[in-house]
Enzyme design. Sequence first.
Site, PDB file in Angstrom:
ATOM      1  N   HIS A  50       0.855  -1.180   0.000  1.00 59.90           N
ATOM      2  CA  HIS A  50       0.000   0.000   0.000  1.00 59.90           C
ATOM      3  C   HIS A  50       0.886   1.222   0.000  1.00 59.90           C
ATOM      4  CE1 HIS A  50      -3.115   2.816   1.229  1.00 59.90           C
ATOM      5  NE2 HIS A  50      -3.959   1.918   0.788  1.00 59.90           N
TER       6      HIS A  50
ATOM      7  N   ASP B 255      -7.944  -5.698   0.557  1.00 61.25           N
ATOM      8  CA  ASP B 255      -8.436  -6.446  -0.595  1.00 61.25           C
ATOM      9  C   ASP B 255      -7.946  -7.876  -0.651  1.00 61.25           C
ATOM     10  OD1 ASP B 255     -10.014  -4.458  -1.557  1.00 61.25           O
ATOM     11  OD2 ASP B 255      -8.345  -3.453  -2.535  1.00 61.25           O
TER      12      ASP B 255
HETATM   13  N1  ACO Z   1       4.037  -7.398  -4.684  1.00 61.17           N
HETATM   14  C1  ACO Z   1       5.371  -7.409  -4.865  1.00 61.17           C
HETATM   15  N2  ACO Z   1       6.166  -6.324  -4.777  1.00 61.17           N
HETATM   16  C2  ACO Z   1       5.564  -5.160  -4.509  1.00 61.17           C
HETATM   17  C3  ACO Z   1       4.173  -5.057  -4.326  1.00 61.17           C
HETATM   18  C4  ACO Z   1       3.403  -6.238  -4.413  1.00 61.17           C
HETATM   19  N3  ACO Z   1       2.072  -6.202  -4.220  1.00 61.17           N
HETATM   20  N4  ACO Z   1       3.855  -3.765  -4.062  1.00 61.17           N
HETATM   21  C5  ACO Z   1       4.993  -3.081  -4.106  1.00 61.17           C
HETATM   22  N5  ACO Z   1       6.037  -3.919  -4.366  1.00 61.17           N
HETATM   23  C6  ACO Z   1       7.461  -3.576  -4.445  1.00 61.17           C
HETATM   24  C7  ACO Z   1       7.797  -2.960  -5.797  1.00 61.17           C
HETATM   25  O1  ACO Z   1       8.184  -3.934  -6.726  1.00 61.17           O
HETATM   26  C8  ACO Z   1       8.913  -2.027  -5.423  1.00 61.17           C
HETATM   27  O2  ACO Z   1      10.087  -2.809  -5.259  1.00 61.17           O
HETATM   28  P1  ACO Z   1      11.566  -2.230  -5.600  1.00 61.17           P
HETATM   29  O3  ACO Z   1      11.749  -1.035  -4.724  1.00 61.17           O
HETATM   30  O4  ACO Z   1      12.463  -3.376  -5.276  1.00 61.17           O
HETATM   31  O5  ACO Z   1      11.530  -1.887  -7.064  1.00 61.17           O
HETATM   32  C9  ACO Z   1       8.492  -1.503  -4.037  1.00 61.17           C
HETATM   33  O6  ACO Z   1       7.693  -2.545  -3.466  1.00 61.17           O
HETATM   34  C10 ACO Z   1       7.712  -0.217  -4.057  1.00 61.17           C
HETATM   35  O7  ACO Z   1       6.630  -0.380  -4.976  1.00 61.17           O
HETATM   36  P2  ACO Z   1       5.844   0.840  -5.621  1.00 61.17           P
HETATM   37  O8  ACO Z   1       4.990   0.330  -6.728  1.00 61.17           O
HETATM   38  O9  ACO Z   1       6.806   1.940  -5.934  1.00 61.17           O
HETATM   39  O10 ACO Z   1       4.970   1.318  -4.396  1.00 61.17           O
HETATM   40  P3  ACO Z   1       3.660   2.165  -4.478  1.00 61.17           P
HETATM   41  O11 ACO Z   1       3.493   2.814  -3.159  1.00 61.17           O
HETATM   42  O12 ACO Z   1       3.655   3.038  -5.683  1.00 61.17           O
HETATM   43  O13 ACO Z   1       2.551   1.016  -4.718  1.00 61.17           O
HETATM   44  C11 ACO Z   1       0.585  -0.263  -4.645  1.00 61.17           C
HETATM   45  C12 ACO Z   1       1.429   0.815  -3.940  1.00 61.17           C
HETATM   46  C13 ACO Z   1       0.164   0.237  -6.025  1.00 61.17           C
HETATM   47  C14 ACO Z   1      -0.693  -0.493  -3.823  1.00 61.17           C
HETATM   48  C15 ACO Z   1       1.410  -1.569  -4.762  1.00 61.17           C
HETATM   49  O14 ACO Z   1       1.788  -2.025  -3.480  1.00 61.17           O
HETATM   50  C16 ACO Z   1       0.667  -2.657  -5.521  1.00 61.17           C
HETATM   51  O15 ACO Z   1       0.706  -2.666  -6.762  1.00 61.17           O
HETATM   52  N6  ACO Z   1      -0.017  -3.596  -4.785  1.00 61.17           N
HETATM   53  C17 ACO Z   1      -0.790  -4.619  -5.422  1.00 61.17           C
HETATM   54  C18 ACO Z   1      -2.147  -4.050  -5.819  1.00 61.17           C
HETATM   55  C19 ACO Z   1      -3.034  -3.836  -4.617  1.00 61.17           C
HETATM   56  O16 ACO Z   1      -3.199  -4.693  -3.764  1.00 61.17           O
HETATM   57  N7  ACO Z   1      -3.658  -2.639  -4.580  1.00 61.17           N
HETATM   58  C20 ACO Z   1      -4.646  -2.313  -3.533  1.00 61.17           C
HETATM   59  C21 ACO Z   1      -4.287  -1.054  -2.834  1.00 61.17           C
HETATM   60  S1  ACO Z   1      -5.380  -0.851  -1.486  1.00 61.17           S
HETATM   61  C22 ACO Z   1      -6.799  -0.233  -2.133  1.00 61.17           C
HETATM   62  O17 ACO Z   1      -6.863   0.385  -3.164  1.00 61.17           O
HETATM   63  C23 ACO Z   1      -7.996  -0.478  -1.302  1.00 61.17           C
END
Ligand code: ACO
Length: 428
Positions: free
Chosen positions: A305, A363
């Site tokens: 998140h 979720d």
């Molecule tokens: N699985 C694996 N790795 C992840 C995940 C994940 N779900 N989420 C983030 N990471 C990793 C990224 O690969 C990145 O790694 P790195 O630094 O080694 O390159 C690091 O964590 C940071 O990721 P970002 O995408 O920059 O983080 P951001 O804050 O932008 O992303 C997000 C947040 C979009 C929610 C992300 O965690 C994600 O895509 N999660 C899966 C989708 C999800 O569950 N969304 C629901 C959000 S809650 C809601 O809307 C109610």
Amino acid sequence: MEKNRIATLTLDDGRSIELPIMSGTLGPDVIDIRNLGKLGIFTYDPAFFSTASCTSAITFIDGDAGLLYYRGYPIEQLAEHSDFLEVCYLLLNGELPDGGQKAEFSRRVTSHTMVHDQMARFFSGFRRDAHPMAVMVGVVGALSAFYHDSLDISNPEHRDISALRMLAKVPTIAAMAHKYYIGAPFMYPKNKFGYAENLMYMMFATPAEDYIPNPVLVRALDRILILHADHEQNASTSTVRLAGSSGANPFACIASGIAALWGPAHGGANEAALNMLIEIGDVSRVKEYVQGVKDKKYRLMGFGHRVYKNMDPRAAVMRQTCYEVLKELKLENNKLFELAMELERVALSDPYFIDHKLYPNVDFYSGIVLRALGIPTNMFTVIFAVARTVGWISQWNEMIASGDHKISRPRQLYRGAVKRDYVPVKKR
Ligand code: ACO
């Protein structure tokens, strides 16, 4: 009296500017950079990692501590003791209602649950297999073409009636989107039912049979609605505020929020998380799948998140709700739930997830609960939209009522071509 605190920014050419430091009632201080333009520079923060876009008194999140408050009330207390309509009143008005206010609010919402009968004709314009979210974006936006009498956004009474209309009608439209998709007749709302109960009735009842809602399942849906009701300045809420900042009408603004919610990184995550569990298929494949996530072949949906770098407090409530629903339905040995538990266990003990501070979000479990309730996967994000409607309206109303909002207009760092002269086509 609060002491004036200042941050001083000094550029490499020696120019400097003093910027006020602002404090909220909770949460980190923020630096007020509005005067930076006087130096002819701007800040660069494309995905808003470090930028507060507004002042708000509605929802507070402490992502490191895993806290979520609506108007100061912890989400766990509201999920346990309150109900969705009461939470709506709280978000919209700032205080919990007393008994009389609660009954009156419920009566007012209930009296708006039907949509203009002509709206039903919109549906036949969509392909039968249209995704219900596509239908939601279109039909909720179309509400502004039906309720002209409440579109003066400077009038608090108009804003109030628009809020009630959306709260009441969005579930009706959501259920119609589902019925259209499966080719079943629309069910008119039944006002003897509560909010979540009515939504289930409109989705699952048919004119041919009696429908008796199961209170455990109704309570679970109500809880899902409470948990998703607001989440401060997330992507869809920011979209609603941005659209609203231009003075657009509230129905159009909420339609823009629905569009933003649709994506798999936001509201589409519960659908994606459930599909992921189905794809993994068996507990024996969890380790291999987690390795694929670590190799960055795919993301673990329902994990991570932008704000929570600790357990999402809504996930804990949802996991409990998941137990309750599966027990009620005698599905305790549900394979997907077992798979989710194992995935959570493996991920939470793995250094990749610990180092990246990736925890389950709401979720991760809500998809399993929604599926157990009989809600089809393509309706998951729609249910989220029904819940978040009150948050969007509350945030939109807060912005408009403040009276000092301006049109939102980010700046950019331009990296395109510098000035060049037009060359006629024959000479190119
Ligand atoms: N699985 C694996 N790795 C992840 C995940 C994940 N779900 N989420 C983030 N990471 C990793 C990224 O690969 C990145 O790694 P790195 O630094 O080694 O390159 C690091 O964590 C940071 O990721 P970002 O995408 O920059 O983080 P951001 O804050 O932008 O992303 C997000 C947040 C979009 C929610 C992300 O965690 C994600 O895509 N999660 C899966 C989708 C999800 O569950 N969304 C629901 C959000 S809650 C809601 O809307 C109610």
